[in-house]
Design a protein around this motif. Sequence first.
Motif, PDB file in Angstrom:
ATOM      1  N   UNK A  76       1.246 -11.396   4.845  1.00 11.11           N
ATOM      2  CA  UNK A  76       0.412 -10.191   4.877  1.00 11.11           C
ATOM      3  C   UNK A  76      -1.071 -10.456   5.159  1.00 11.11           C
ATOM      4  N   UNK A  77      -1.666 -11.482   4.518  1.00  5.27           N
ATOM      5  CA  UNK A  77      -3.118 -11.669   4.718  1.00  5.27           C
ATOM      6  C   UNK A  77      -3.426 -12.121   6.149  1.00  5.27           C
ATOM      7  N   UNK A  78      -2.472 -12.838   6.766  1.00  4.79           N
ATOM      8  CA  UNK A  78      -2.690 -13.269   8.157  1.00  4.79           C
ATOM      9  C   UNK A  78      -2.523 -12.087   9.124  1.00  4.79           C
ATOM     10  N   UNK A  79      -1.634 -11.172   8.752  1.00 14.85           N
ATOM     11  CA  UNK A  79      -1.465  -9.958   9.567  1.00 14.85           C
ATOM     12  C   UNK A  79      -2.745  -9.128   9.508  1.00 14.85           C
ATOM     13  N   UNK A  80      -3.315  -9.023   8.300  1.00 22.46           N
ATOM     14  CA  UNK A  80      -4.586  -8.282   8.157  1.00 22.46           C
ATOM     15  C   UNK A  80      -5.672  -8.954   8.971  1.00 22.46           C
ATOM     16  N   UNK A  81      -5.722 -10.279   8.865  1.00 19.92           N
ATOM     17  CA  UNK A  81      -6.733 -11.039   9.610  1.00 19.92           C
ATOM     18  C   UNK A  81      -6.571 -10.836  11.129  1.00 19.92           C
ATOM     19  N   UNK A  84      -4.269  -5.916  11.734  1.00 17.10           N
ATOM     20  CA  UNK A  84      -3.394  -4.808  11.320  1.00 17.10           C
ATOM     21  C   UNK A  84      -3.605  -4.565   9.823  1.00 17.10           C
ATOM     22  N   UNK A  85      -4.075  -3.368   9.473  1.00 15.21           N
ATOM     23  CA  UNK A  85      -4.292  -3.039   8.063  1.00 15.21           C
ATOM     24  C   UNK A  85      -3.329  -1.933   7.656  1.00 15.21           C
ATOM     25  N   UNK A  86      -3.100  -1.809   6.353  1.00 16.83           N
ATOM     26  CA  UNK A  86      -2.172  -0.769   5.907  1.00 16.83           C
ATOM     27  C   UNK A  86      -2.577  -0.185   4.563  1.00 16.83           C
ATOM     28  N   UNK A  87      -2.035   0.992   4.288  1.00 15.94           N
ATOM     29  CA  UNK A  87      -2.082   1.527   2.929  1.00 15.94           C
ATOM     30  C   UNK A  87      -0.637   1.625   2.441  1.00 15.94           C
ATOM     31  N   UNK A  88      -0.491   1.820   1.129  1.00 14.40           N
ATOM     32  CA  UNK A  88       0.838   1.833   0.532  1.00 14.40           C
ATOM     33  C   UNK A  88       1.200   3.224   0.038  1.00 14.40           C
TER      34      UNK A  88
END
Length: 295
Positions: A76-81, A84-88
Motif C-alpha cells: 500500500x505505501x508504495x502504491x501511494x508513493x 494512487x491514494x484512497x479513502x476507506x
Amino acid sequence: MTTTTSPVLSASGVTMRFGGLTAVRSVDLTVNSGEIVGLIGPNGAGKTTFFNCLTGLYVPTEGSVTYQGSVLPPKPHLVTQAGVARTFQNIRLFANMTVLENVLVGRHTRTKEGLWSALLRGPGFKRAEAASKARAMELLEFTGLAHKADHLSRNLPYGEQRKLEIARALASDPGLLLLDEPTAGMNPQETRATEELVFAIRDQGTAVLVIEHDMRFIFNLCDRVAVLVQGQKLIEGTPDVVQSDERVIAAYIGTPFEGEPGAEEAAEVEAAEAQQSTGTGATPQSTTARTEDGQ
Ligand SMILES: Nc1ncnc2c1ncn2[C@@H]1O[C@H](COP(=O)(O)OP(=O)(O)OP(=O)(O)O)[C@@H](O)[C@H]1O
C-alpha cells in the motif's frame, strides 16, 4: 468533462480468490486522465476487494494493475508513493490528532527528510516542515476545513470527517484518487457538497475512481460507470447507458414484477397503517423492505 484520454490506471484480468470464493473474476478497468469513473454493484459484488487489489492491500490471484504504464507494487505505501491514494469505507482518521496533523500524516510519502534530519531539526527539515504545513493548509482550504485546522478530528461532525479523509488522501499529491463510499451516512446537502468536491479534484488534474451506492450521486458525477455483479463486470458505459440497462436494473432490484414495482407491498403497508390508526392494531402479513440496492 473529459479533457484527455491517456490511461492513468489500467487493470487487466484482475481475479481475487479467497479459498473457494472468487470475490473478483477477471475484471478489466481503465481510468483515463481527466475522468471520474464509478464502480457500482450490489452488496458483496466485490467492489472493495477490487479496490484492495488496485491499492496493494491484496495481491490479485491473477491479473495485473498498472499506473501510468508501470506495474503497481503490491504494498500500500508504495502504491501511494507511485501516485494512487484512497479513502476507506469506514473512516480511518487519527482521532486524537488535530485536523491539520491528520493531513500532515498524509504528506509523509512526499517528504524526503530522513530520520537524522528530523531529530536534529536542521534547516532542511524546518524548510520541508514549513512546506508540508503550507500544502496541508492549502488542502484544508480546498476542502473547506481550514477553520477547523486545530480541532481534534474526533470532534468533527461526520460529514467533515469524510472530507478530512479526502484531504488526507490528497496530501500525497495523487494522480488517481480512489474513493470507497464517500457519501455513506451523509445527508443530501453533504452529498451535494461531496459531489462538488470531487468535480473540483478532477478539475485540478486528479482522476477519480469512486465506489458508491447512491445512484443519483454516481450518475450525476461520473463520465463512465462500471457495474460489478458477483465479482464480474456486467457492463461499463456512460451513466445513460448503464442506468437504462435491464440487466443492471435486475441486478439491483431483482426480477421485474408484474405491474407496477412495489405496488403490492406499498398497499400492504398502507392497509396496516390505516388499521393501526383506527385502533385495530393488526400488523401486515408480509411486508418486504426494499432499498435501492436490494437489501
Ligand atoms: N478477506 C476476505 N476473506 C474472505 N472473503 C472475503 C474477504 N474480503 C471480502 N470477501 C468476500 O468477497 C465478497 C466481496 O466482498 P466485497 O466487500 O468486496 O464486496 P462489496 O461489493 O465491496 O460489498 P459492499 O457494497 O457491501 O461493501 C463477499 O462475499 C465477501 O464476503
